[in-house]
Design a protein around this motif. Structure first.
Motif, PDB file in Angstrom:
ATOM      1  N   ALA A   1       7.300  94.784  91.667  1.00 47.27           N
ATOM      2  CA  ALA A   1       8.605  94.346  91.156  1.00 47.27           C
ATOM      3  C   ALA A   1       8.461  92.898  90.692  1.00 47.27           C
ATOM      4  N   GLY A   2       8.590  92.659  89.341  1.00 51.83           N
ATOM      5  CA  GLY A   2       8.393  91.333  88.778  1.00 51.83           C
ATOM      6  C   GLY A   2       9.698  90.614  88.537  1.00 51.83           C
ATOM      7  N   TYR A   3       9.703  89.289  88.777  1.00 54.30           N
ATOM      8  CA  TYR A   3      10.910  88.480  88.654  1.00 54.30           C
ATOM      9  C   TYR A   3      10.583  87.142  87.990  1.00 54.30           C
ATOM     10  N   THR A   4      11.652  86.493  87.506  1.00 56.01           N
ATOM     11  CA  THR A   4      11.558  85.138  86.963  1.00 56.01           C
ATOM     12  C   THR A   4      12.701  84.294  87.511  1.00 56.01           C
ATOM     13  N   ASP A   5      12.602  82.993  87.253  1.00 59.71           N
ATOM     14  CA  ASP A   5      13.765  82.150  87.548  1.00 59.71           C
ATOM     15  C   ASP A   5      14.715  82.182  86.340  1.00 59.71           C
ATOM     16  N   ARG A   6      15.731  81.330  86.288  1.00 58.85           N
ATOM     17  CA  ARG A   6      16.763  81.392  85.249  1.00 58.85           C
ATOM     18  C   ARG A   6      16.585  80.286  84.200  1.00 58.85           C
ATOM     19  N   SER A   7      15.348  79.823  84.047  1.00 57.65           N
ATOM     20  CA  SER A   7      15.146  78.711  83.096  1.00 57.65           C
ATOM     21  C   SER A   7      14.904  79.170  81.664  1.00 57.65           C
ATOM     22  N   GLY A   8      14.859  80.443  81.382  1.00 57.58           N
ATOM     23  CA  GLY A   8      14.686  80.950  80.025  1.00 57.58           C
ATOM     24  C   GLY A   8      15.787  81.922  79.682  1.00 57.58           C
ATOM     25  N   THR A   9      15.688  82.537  78.507  1.00 53.09           N
ATOM     26  CA  THR A   9      16.699  83.519  78.126  1.00 53.09           C
ATOM     27  C   THR A   9      16.456  84.813  78.889  1.00 53.09           C
ATOM     28  N   PRO A  10      17.483  85.595  79.123  1.00 48.05           N
ATOM     29  CA  PRO A  10      17.298  86.848  79.851  1.00 48.05           C
ATOM     30  C   PRO A  10      16.269  87.758  79.185  1.00 48.05           C
ATOM     31  N   LYS A  11      16.278  87.853  77.860  1.00 48.22           N
ATOM     32  CA  LYS A  11      15.324  88.731  77.183  1.00 48.22           C
ATOM     33  C   LYS A  11      13.893  88.241  77.387  1.00 48.22           C
ATOM     34  N   TYR A  12      13.684  86.917  77.222  1.00 50.63           N
ATOM     35  CA  TYR A  12      12.338  86.362  77.399  1.00 50.63           C
ATOM     36  C   TYR A  12      11.863  86.561  78.846  1.00 50.63           C
ATOM     37  N   ASN A  13      12.773  86.322  79.776  1.00 53.95           N
ATOM     38  CA  ASN A  13      12.390  86.431  81.186  1.00 53.95           C
ATOM     39  C   ASN A  13      12.050  87.862  81.573  1.00 53.95           C
ATOM     40  N   LEU A  14      12.698  88.849  80.961  1.00 51.80           N
ATOM     41  CA  LEU A  14      12.360  90.242  81.255  1.00 51.80           C
ATOM     42  C   LEU A  14      10.915  90.526  80.849  1.00 51.80           C
ATOM     43  N   GLY A  15      10.519  90.018  79.684  1.00 48.02           N
ATOM     44  CA  GLY A  15       9.143  90.199  79.246  1.00 48.02           C
ATOM     45  C   GLY A  15       8.153  89.438  80.107  1.00 48.02           C
ATOM     46  N   LEU A  16       8.550  88.225  80.548  1.00 49.68           N
ATOM     47  CA  LEU A  16       7.672  87.430  81.405  1.00 49.68           C
ATOM     48  C   LEU A  16       7.439  88.121  82.750  1.00 49.68           C
ATOM     49  N   SER A  17       8.478  88.716  83.298  1.00 48.42           N
ATOM     50  CA  SER A  17       8.312  89.424  84.574  1.00 48.42           C
ATOM     51  C   SER A  17       7.414  90.641  84.400  1.00 48.42           C
ATOM     52  N   ALA A  18       7.463  91.298  83.208  1.00 50.34           N
ATOM     53  CA  ALA A  18       6.569  92.430  82.961  1.00 50.34           C
ATOM     54  C   ALA A  18       5.114  91.958  82.875  1.00 50.34           C
ATOM     55  N   ARG A  19       4.899  90.780  82.243  1.00 48.82           N
ATOM     56  CA  ARG A  19       3.538  90.255  82.153  1.00 48.82           C
ATOM     57  C   ARG A  19       2.997  89.879  83.545  1.00 48.82           C
ATOM     58  N   ARG A  20       3.859  89.370  84.374  1.00 46.66           N
ATOM     59  CA  ARG A  20       3.424  89.053  85.742  1.00 46.66           C
ATOM     60  C   ARG A  20       3.042  90.325  86.497  1.00 46.66           C
ATOM     61  N   ASN A  21       3.797  91.381  86.314  1.00 44.55           N
ATOM     62  CA  ASN A  21       3.408  92.679  86.900  1.00 44.55           C
ATOM     63  C   ASN A  21       2.034  93.113  86.398  1.00 44.55           C
ATOM     64  N   ALA A  22       1.814  92.929  85.110  1.00 42.39           N
ATOM     65  CA  ALA A  22       0.546  93.357  84.523  1.00 42.39           C
ATOM     66  C   ALA A  22      -0.627  92.566  85.108  1.00 42.39           C
ATOM     67  N   SER A  23      -0.430  91.265  85.347  1.00 42.84           N
ATOM     68  CA  SER A  23      -1.492  90.452  85.938  1.00 42.84           C
ATOM     69  C   SER A  23      -1.830  90.926  87.357  1.00 42.84           C
TER      70      SER A  23
END
Length: 343
Positions: free
Chosen positions: A270-292
């Motif tokens: 389960a990947g998460y981000t903080d609230r310092s970016g846009t919701p759309k960008y953060n959704l993709g960032l959390s997916a990349r963290r899952n991939a790593s």
């Protein structure tokens, strides 16, 4: 004989440090060795006194019993014979020969014993105890200095026992055993004039023993089943990054080690981000963290087919913050073993 007795006692003491005898089962023992009668003082009903000494003799017997672990109960029977060596009377000292002295003593006994032991099945075992029972003794005595005796007496007897055994197979033990035997109820023997001669016979025996144990050692308890620690295991990321940091790698290594106790359980990311970016960008960032994290797990032997992942972006923060705030605790991937993670 004194040296043999001392050797048996030392062997018993040396093995007394072994502990934990917890096996059970029936057994049978055969035994044989040497016996030495103590000096026997004899006084007849006419107040004549003499002192008899005996040569070494032989002894053979056997026992059947049940081993309860730390103690044993057994029924034992044995027979021993000794020959007279000398006799001291008021008229002189007589030594064994055809003209001045001949004689022997035969003892048959049946005893019930209680033996307490230290040791373990398949290893050295020491034991000590005692028993009571019945004895039948025949005394033959013919000397130039006394009235001949050829008589039998039956009665109560008791004994003290100590010994040590060592295994030769899983069920067979060899050992050495010491016996101090006192037939206190068998001390009156009639001589040729039908007068009683009161004789106290005491003996020491050192015996070799062969024991067959019909029982078996209780199997050791099964090892406790490994516990699957399902997590979650949480790794954190630098701001706007999906790279695995050294600290995150340490946590992932622990998670991979723990997964060894979980069989083929599914792994949920389960990947998460903080609230310092846009919701759309953060959704993709959390997916990349899952991939790593997924790539790290599979590179360390975890099957890719067991892994599923869900990107949550800014949802479910560990530390609630205002929009736009950077927070390390929220930049994370949670790894859980089994279904239901990431919710």
């Amino acid at each position: 004989m004194k040296k043999l007795i001392l050797a048996a006692a030392l062997a018993t003491a040396a093995s007394g440090t072994v502990a934990y005898a917890d096996e059970q089962g029936p057994y049978v023992t055969v035994e044989g060795g040497g016996v030495k009668q103590e000096r026997a003082d004899v006084r007849d009903s006419n107040s004549n006194f003499r002192s008899d000494r005996f040569r070494y003799g032989w002894e053979a017997g056997g026992a059947v019993g049940y081993d309860f672990g730390k103690f044993r109960l057994e029924a034992e029977g044995f027979h021993h014979e000794s020959w007279m060596k000398s006799e001291q009377t008021a008229t002189g000292l007589y030594t064994r020969n055809a003209n001045t002295l001949s004689g022997n003593t035969y003892t048959t006994a049946f005893m019930g014993n209680v033996l307490f032991g230290l040791g373990h099945w398949g290893g050295v075992k020491a034991y000590a105890g005692g028993g009571v029972g019945w004895a039948s003794i025949v005394l033959h005595e013919n000397s130039a200095g006394s009235v001949p005796v050829n008589n039998r007496d039956n009665g109560y007897a008791w004994q003290a026992i100590a010994g040590v055994t060592m295994p030769v197979t899983h069920n067979i033990d060899l050992g050495v055993k010491y016996r101090y035997f006192r037939p206190d109820g068998t001390d009156l023997f009639r001589n040729a004039q039908q007068n009683f001669a009161q004789t106290s016979l005491r003996s020491h025996s050192v015996l070799a023993t062969l024991t067959y144990n019909f029982g078996h050692a209780a199997p050791p308890p099964p090892p406790p089943a490994p516990v699957c620690n399902k997590g979650p295991y949480i790794v954190f990321f630098d701001w706007d990054k999906s790279d695995i940091t050294p600290q995150a790698a340490t946590i992932l290594d622990s998670a991979i080690q723990a997964y060894g106790n979980c069989g083929s359980a599914a792994i949920s990311l389960a990947g998460y981000t903080d609230r310092s970016g846009t919701p759309k960008y953060n959704l993709g960032l959390s997916a990349r963290r899952n991939a790593s994290v997924r790539a790290y797990l599979t590179s360390h032997g975890v099957a890719d087919g067991t892994i599923s992942s869900t990107a949550y972006g800014e949802a479910n923060p560990r530390v609630p913050t205002a929009d736009g705030v950077r927070e390390l605790q929220n930049r994370r991937v949670e790894i859980t073993y089994g279904p239901g993670s990431g919710n």
